[in-house]
Scaffold this active site. Structure first.
Site, short mmCIF file in Angstrom:
data_model
loop_
_atom_site.label_atom_id
_atom_site.label_comp_id
_atom_site.label_asym_id
_atom_site.label_seq_id
_atom_site.Cartn_x
_atom_site.Cartn_y
_atom_site.Cartn_z
N ASN A 60 0.83 -1.21 0.00
CA ASN A 60 0.00 0.00 0.00
C ASN A 60 0.86 1.26 0.00
O ASN A 60 1.04 1.89 -1.05
CB ASN A 60 -0.95 -0.03 1.20
CG ASN A 60 -1.97 1.09 1.17
OD1 ASN A 60 -1.87 2.01 0.37
ND2 ASN A 60 -2.96 1.02 2.04
N ASP A 61 1.42 1.60 1.15
CA ASP A 61 2.14 2.87 1.27
C ASP A 61 3.28 3.02 0.24
O ASP A 61 3.55 4.12 -0.22
CB ASP A 61 2.72 3.02 2.68
CG ASP A 61 1.62 3.18 3.72
OD1 ASP A 61 0.53 3.67 3.36
OD2 ASP A 61 1.83 2.79 4.88
N VAL A 62 3.93 1.90 -0.09
CA VAL A 62 5.09 1.99 -1.00
C VAL A 62 4.67 2.25 -2.44
O VAL A 62 5.51 2.36 -3.32
CB VAL A 62 5.96 0.71 -0.95
CG1 VAL A 62 6.54 0.53 0.44
CG2 VAL A 62 5.18 -0.51 -1.39
#
Lengths: 91, 460
Positions: B386-388
């Site tokens: 997600n965040d990456v």
């Protein structure tokens, strides 16, 4: 060995380490960590001397603990590294 | 049998050379197995030659220790699951630090530390070794979920840590002036052990990759300090090699998370800027899809990139993913994997997890290699990451993750995100990637979705 000689070794080995490790690709970073862990088990050398010196109960206990911990590091580290690297090797 | 010290030292030199050549072997997957064996041989040389040391007069304790340690080590190495590798490394770091700490303590009680340098070295080995031991045990407990992974602390914790650290240094100084004072020595041990606990407790689970790498470095430095105590070149050289290795990995991890080391160790996440409203980001713009649709998309693709996250490994879906990739390759599609440095829970973890599922390492591409290729990629499949992949890290200067290096999946022609819901990742932020025009959301369990896509591909 005198202090300056020791310090020389220490500093040069750090530079060598930086040169070596920056060339290890990210794919192999986990085996690198477990492998370097195994290598840091070199403390086993000091542990063996402490455990075999027979100079009193406290030192025997410390020596035994040191041998156990360092041997776990060496055997566990090299074996698990080998297991991981074998997975990269096949095919 | 006693051998002259010169020959013993030459044997240590050979061991050190074998370690260096061994680590050099680790720079390529092809030579890595041999490298590891060479390093192990070096260890064998160092251990055997040590047994000839004139100070060793009895072998019972040694044999008992080697048998117990060897058994525990071998069982750990055989049984550990690849997903649990960070825990195992954390434990090994701790044991390495603990061993150096025990060796330095034994030297202290033997009274062999009799000059300023060796007393300072003993103090350093005890301090760093004990911090590594207890700190690693906390890291292990957090990763194994024996204790809560959330940061733990109390007001004034930093002050307490500072007092413990300065107190330890003062204690070492006192030992230089009054060698052999056992009360001060035990005080140093207690302070160092407490310091290790307090340093790692306030660090959150998401930051553990950095902590493990740093403790790896500490365990090396502790071994090196023990080498100064004993005047042993093999310990000094290898200890500093490992210390350097841990430091480099620490800095790689910090860079990948866009945080400074001080920030990880003492700080909290960056202040959230303008909190982005999830509804505003997602409302009416999220397109959902089905496994069959994804399969149709893939059939016309020439190049597909799979972006795995740790969720995938937790669901044990690596094998299912490899099956899907094999099916695509059989259809003539080029498949590669994009690995973000923090995709797993320690440096290189995701690569090991995929290698376990027999994904060839040539297909595993790190961030710098894969990012320029997304524009020529037909479909990027995001699985449990997600965040990456959050484009805000690249575009939104006000975002807390701005500047974090990400995988530019949004540059691919089509992005398929497999995810249970629109919930946010570790950073607690909405991900505008999910709302992009070229993004399709495949809602559901990761492993199930991958199996469905594979089935649809085979039928289609």
């Amino acid at each position: 060995m005198d202090f300056v000689a020791q310090l020389t070794l220490f500093v040069l080995a750090i530079f060598l380490g930086v040169e070596l490790i920056t060339k290890v690709p990210p794919t192999l970073h986990t085996p690198l960590m477990s492998g370097s862990n195994a290598i840091s088990g070199i403390t086993v050398v000091g542990a063996l001397i402490a455990a075999g010196s027979d100079s009193g109960l406290l030192i025997n206990v410390l020596g035994f603990a040191a041998v156990v911990l360092a041997t776990i590091n060496v055997i566990g580290g090299f074996m698990v590294t080998n297991r991981m690297l074998a997975m990269f090797k096949r095919k | 049998m006693h051998v002259s010290q010169n020959w013993i030292d030459i044997a240590y030199l050979i061991a050190a050379v074998l370690f260096v050549v061994g680590i050099k072997g680790l720079t390529k997957p092809k030579t890595a197995v041999r490298g590891n064996l060479l390093a192990a041989a070096g260890m064998g040389v160092a251990a055997v030659v040590t047994l000839l040391n004139e100070h060793i007069v009895t072998y019972e304790i040694i044999i008992a220790g080697v048998v117990v340690g060897g058994l525990i080590g071998a069982i750990m190495a055989k049984k550990v699951q690849m997903t649990s590798m960070p825990q195992m490394i954390a434990l090994l770091n701790g044991f390495g630090g603990g061993a150096s700490f025990a060796v330095a303590s034994a030297e202290f009680f033997r009274g062999s530390a009799d000059n300023t340098v060796s007393i300072i070295a003993t103090g350093a080995a005890v301090l760093i070794g004990a911090v590594t031991l207890t700190g690693s045990l906390v890291a292990f407990a957090k990763l194994q979920e024996l204790i809560d992974g959330k940061p733990m602390g109390f007001p004034g914790m930093k002050v307490v840590n500072a007092i413990l650290f300065v107190g330890s240094l003062v204690g070492i100084g006192y030992l230089v002036v009054n060698p052999g004072n056992e009360t001060v020595f035990w005080g140093l041990v207690a302070a160092a052990m407490l310091l290790g606990l307090l340093l790692v407790l306030p660090i959150g689970g998401a930051d553990m990759p950095v902590v493990i790498a740093l403790l790896n470095s500490y365990s090396g430095v502790a071994a090196s300090a023990a080498g100064f105590v004993m005047g042993n070149s093999a310990l000094i050289i290898t200890g500093s090699l490992v210390g350097a290795s841990g430091l480099i990995l620490t800095s790689i991890m910090c860079k990948a998370m866009n945080r400074s080391l001080t920030n990880v160790l003492f700080g909290v996440m960056a202040e959230a800027g303008e909190a982005m409203d999830e509804d505003e980001v997602y409302a009416g713009k999220v397109k959902s899809t089905s496994a069959e649709e994804v399969a149709m998309l893939l059939e016309t693709a020439q190049r597909v990139v799979i972006v795995p996250g740790f969720g995938l490994a937790m669901a044990q879906a690596q094998h299912a993913v490899r099956d899907m990739a094999d099916t695509m390759e059989a259809m003539g599609i080029e498949v590669e994997y994009a690995i973000h440095p923090v995709a797993g829970r320690m440096p290189g973890h995701m690569n090991v997890l995929l290698a376990e599922a027999e994904v060839p390492y040539e297909q595993l591409k790190d961030m710098d290699q894969i990012n320029p290729t997304f524009e020529q990629t037909d479909v990027a499949i995001v699985l449990g990451a997600n965040d990456v992949t959050n484009p805000m890290a690249r575009e939104d200067k006000g975002s807390p993750i701005y500047g974090m290096p990400i995988l530019n999946v949004d540059k691919a022609k089509t992005v398929v995100v497999v995810k249970r819901s629109l919930s946010s990742g570790f950073a607690g932020l909405p991900n505008p990637l999910f709302a992009k025009d070229n993004t399709l959301m495949l809602f559901g369990d990761g492993k199930g979705a991958v199996l469905d896509i594979t089935t649809a591909l085979k039928e289609g």
